[in-house]
Design a protein around this motif. Structure first.
Motif, mmCIF file in Angstrom:
data_model
loop_
_atom_site.group_PDB
_atom_site.id
_atom_site.type_symbol
_atom_site.label_atom_id
_atom_site.label_comp_id
_atom_site.label_asym_id
_atom_site.label_seq_id
_atom_site.Cartn_x
_atom_site.Cartn_y
_atom_site.Cartn_z
ATOM 1 N N MET A 291 25.663 -30.129 -37.601
ATOM 2 C CA MET A 291 24.909 -29.897 -36.376
ATOM 3 C C MET A 291 23.656 -30.755 -36.451
ATOM 4 N N PRO A 292 23.470 -31.678 -35.529
ATOM 5 C CA PRO A 292 22.337 -32.599 -35.609
ATOM 6 C C PRO A 292 21.005 -31.868 -35.789
ATOM 7 N N LEU A 293 20.223 -32.364 -36.748
ATOM 8 C CA LEU A 293 18.876 -31.865 -37.046
ATOM 9 C C LEU A 293 18.873 -30.455 -37.626
ATOM 10 N N VAL A 294 20.053 -29.881 -37.846
ATOM 11 C CA VAL A 294 20.123 -28.501 -38.341
ATOM 12 C C VAL A 294 20.828 -28.406 -39.685
ATOM 13 N N ALA A 295 22.040 -28.966 -39.789
ATOM 14 C CA ALA A 295 22.828 -28.753 -41.004
ATOM 15 C C ALA A 295 23.704 -29.955 -41.307
ATOM 16 N N ASP A 296 23.702 -30.380 -42.582
ATOM 17 C CA ASP A 296 24.570 -31.441 -43.079
ATOM 18 C C ASP A 296 25.383 -30.911 -44.258
ATOM 19 N N LEU A 297 26.494 -31.557 -44.515
ATOM 20 C CA LEU A 297 27.353 -31.208 -45.650
ATOM 21 C C LEU A 297 27.481 -32.437 -46.535
ATOM 22 N N HIS A 298 27.188 -32.277 -47.832
ATOM 23 C CA HIS A 298 27.119 -33.419 -48.743
ATOM 24 C C HIS A 298 28.321 -33.436 -49.679
ATOM 25 N N GLY A 299 28.867 -34.618 -49.858
ATOM 26 C CA GLY A 299 29.982 -34.796 -50.774
ATOM 27 C C GLY A 299 29.927 -36.163 -51.408
ATOM 28 N N MET A 300 31.006 -36.525 -52.093
ATOM 29 C CA MET A 300 31.087 -37.844 -52.718
ATOM 30 C C MET A 300 32.554 -38.151 -53.001
ATOM 31 N N VAL A 301 32.889 -39.451 -53.004
ATOM 32 C CA VAL A 301 34.264 -39.887 -53.232
ATOM 33 C C VAL A 301 34.276 -41.091 -54.169
#
Length: 661
Positions: A291-301
């Motif tokens: 959700m812009p400016l609210v929540a991000d989900l972090h990962g890596m590949v």
């Protein structure tokens, strides 16, 4: 005058000094109530799947000299495994000093008695209950829950309570971490970003490649447009959107093939990654906007480029949680995992990170799978040196350190050690058998380094949770139940490949879910139960007798050598609704089929078949046939009989005054 007063001045000085020393002693005893206890340091190296017979043979051949040297200093022998001998069960035995009746883990898979569907045994995510809907947005008003399903206290909690600094690295079946130790990093059971055990992506420009369906991942068929190839990194569903929309979090991948010998440039999330054919990338962090400016989900590949001609073939690893930006409980304390990544770099956070699904699906070759397993092994050793130093710096300290790559490689290549396996190739398999032996010798070298590093300051133990066996024949438990009249299908169906959906529950008395478990369709427990409490004892005995009498029609040998009635075998059943009623101990070389483990029912004629898939080694058999190992350099240790006794062995080593859990 001065001479006459000297003795009294000296006496006064000694008295003051003694008082200061007493006060210092009192201060120390107040800040460290365990200061009077002897200095003790113990490291346990847990090597998943290290087989006793293989280890003993290599020791006898002089190829594991460090194991041989330590066994002469202390002891070496077999270590009894769990019932059934599956890793989450075995390590739970180790952690708690209890069997499944106490800790509640019976398999990788349990079943929900109300829905009769398989579910993960180690942890459970309960989504938020309440939401506020604004257009397509679905905003949770609570955080939901992440639950570790294992029950009972863990032994390192007792150690910490008695003044022992505890560091628990990648303990299986400890997600989310219980927080009983000073430091805990999660291991087996930790999901990838999709919430499962690993979902890869394979980018392929061959025409028609996308029509192939693979288990554990996705093949994306791509093509070149305006000099670039576009693909997509697909994350999980967006939890902030209406579930009915099935809106997936996605990031574009732009691939450019250069003229430099097939080299490519990958543009992902504003990062440029250059790869040549046959090359693996480092970790590439990614960020999905929920959700812009609210929540991000972090990962890596990680990427692996196989080739660019005649077709582009690019493997993308499952999306791991980023240890530098953890969006789930990867450690205790929560920032411990960030400290580890800052010290040594990013590392696999997904439990069982070796991509067996990609190998089974033919996406990775055997050689490429070995390469990937070597990378996971390097990742898992990144924190070892600092943790050993920390162990030695504390007066009373305990370190558990887990390695899992040997288990996963053995699953995929163990048939290379077994000329009786139906797919054994005498030309190529000796090469792979030698590679497995090399992994054992690598662990021997690691143990030698640890022994030198620890010196006489600390005791070293090396354990494994189980051994290994070839998987030559598979027996479909549900198909067997159908064949013997314990299970009935609806509408004259002769099989149910999609799981238990075609089962006629009004006429079914037993069914199988998981690798070894058989459940009675019991009234008041199962959704459509028909077996009464009065009928239960006789039915269980009948099932047990029929299972033990079953012979493999191909060899004439007994197919199941042990049948454990859980209510009688386990120490504290406590009417656990997750417990299977019986556990099948398959004969050495035989295992339940993977489809039956998920609830599928084979046709009666397919109950016994040769096992020819890539997953060629296993251990979910009669537990007496697949013991693990116990090695220590300390001759004063009372050797444990099995994994359950390890908790007592460790507590006794520290003489904490705690009784066996």
């Amino acid at each position: 005058m001065i001479l006459n007063n000297a003795p009294s001045q000296v006496f006064s000085l000694v008295l003051k000094l003694s008082t200061v020393l007493v006060l210092i002693g009192l201060l120390i005893s107040c800040t460290d109530p365990y200061a009077h206890l002897p200095e003790k340091k113990l490291m346990v190296l847990g090597v998943d799947g290290m087989d006793h017979s293989m280890t003993k043979r290599l020791m006898d051949e002089g190829r594991m000299p460090n194991f041989s040297r330590l066994s002469k200093q202390g002891m070496f022998g077999p270590l009894g495994t769990s019932v059934p001998p599956l890793s989450p069960v075995a390590w739970s035995d180790f952690m708690t000093g209890m069997d499944s009746g106490g800790h509640g883990i019976y398999d990788f898979l349990h079943r929900d008695p109300k829905t009769l569907s398989p579910e993960f045994s180690m942890s459970k995510t309960i989504p938020p209950e309440d939401h506020i809907s604004i257009g397509s947005w679905h905003l949770p008003t609570d955080s939901g829950q992440l639950i570790n399903l294992r029950k009972g206290p863990v032994f390192w909690g007792t150690l910490k309570e008695h003044g022992v600094f505890t560091s628990i690295m990648r303990m299986p079946a400890n997600y989310p971490p219980v927080g009983a130790g000073d430091q805990e990093l999660t291991g087996m059971g930790t999901p990838d970003l999709h919430g499962g055990y690993g979902r890869f992506t394979f980018i392929n420009s061959r025409f028609g490649a996308g029509r192939k369906q693979v288990d554990g991942g996705e093949i994306q068929e791509v093509w070149s447009e305006n000099g670039a190839i576009m693909a997509t990194l697909k994350g999980p569903l967006n939890p902030f959107k209406d579930p009915e929309l099935n809106e997936t979090l996605e990031l574009p991948i732009r691939i450019t093939v250069t003229s430099e010998g097939g080299r490519i440039i990958i543009d992902l999330d504003d990062q440029l990654i250059k790869l040549s054919p046959g090359e693996w990338s480092d970790w590439v962090p990614v960020e999905f906007t929920m959700m812009p400016l609210v929540a991000d989900l972090h990962g890596m590949v990680r990427f692996y480029l196989r080739q660019t001609t005649p077709n582009l073939e690019l493997y993308v690893s499952p999306i791991n949680f980023d240890p530098l930006n953890p969006d789930t409980a990867l450690s205790h304390p929560h920032d411990f995992v960030e400290d580890l990544a800052e010290e040594g770099g990013r590392f696999y956070t997904q439990g069982m990170p070796e991509d067996t699904k990609a190998f089974e699906s033919g996406i990775l070759t055997q050689e490429e799978f070995f390469q990937q397993a070597e990378i996971t092994a390097r990742d898992s050793l990144l924190q070892l040196n600092d943790r050993v130093k920390e162990l030695l710096e504390n007066r009373r300290s305990f370190l558990f350190y887990y390695l899992g790559h040997l288990d996963q490689v053995s699953h995929m290549t163990w048939k290379s050690t077994d000329p009786e396996h139906p797919t054994y190739d005498p030309e190529t398999d000796p090469v792979w058998a030698a590679k497995i032996e090399q992994l054992y010798m690598d662990i021997d070298q690691l143990v030698g380094q640890l022994s030198q590093q620890l010196g006489k300051q600390a005791t070293l133990m090396v354990i494994s949770d189980h051994g290994f066996a070839p998987w030559r024949r598979q027996m479909d438990l549900n198909g067997w139940l159908l064949q013997h009249g314990y299970l009935t299908l609806k509408n004259g169906n002769t099989s149910s490949p999609e799981g238990l959906v075609s089962v006629d529950w009004s006429k079914t008395r037993a069914y199988a879910i998981g690798f070894n478990g058989i459940y009675i369709n019991k009234q008041g427990r199962e959704q459509h139960g028909v077996v009464s409490d009065e009928e239960l004892p006789q039915l269980i005995q009948s099932l047990r007798s029929d299972l033990l009498a079953t012979k493999d029609p191909d060899s004439g040998r007994q197919a199941i050598t042990k049948v454990y009635i859980t209510a009688d075998y386990f120490s504290d059943q406590s009417a656990n609704p997750q417990a299977p009623d019986l556990i099948a101990g398959f004969a050495y070389g035989t295992r339940n089929s993977s489809s039956s483990a998920l609830g599928a029912v084979s046709a009666v004629g397919d109950v016994f078949t040769d096992h020819t898939d890539a997953w060629s080694g296993d251990h979910s058999m009669d537990h007496e046939t697949v013991p693990g190992i116990f090695l220590t350099n300390n001759p004063n240790i009372q050797p444990p009989f099995d994994l359950k006794q390890m908790a007592s062995t460790i507590l006794t080593f520290f003489d904490s005054g705690a009784s066996k859990q």
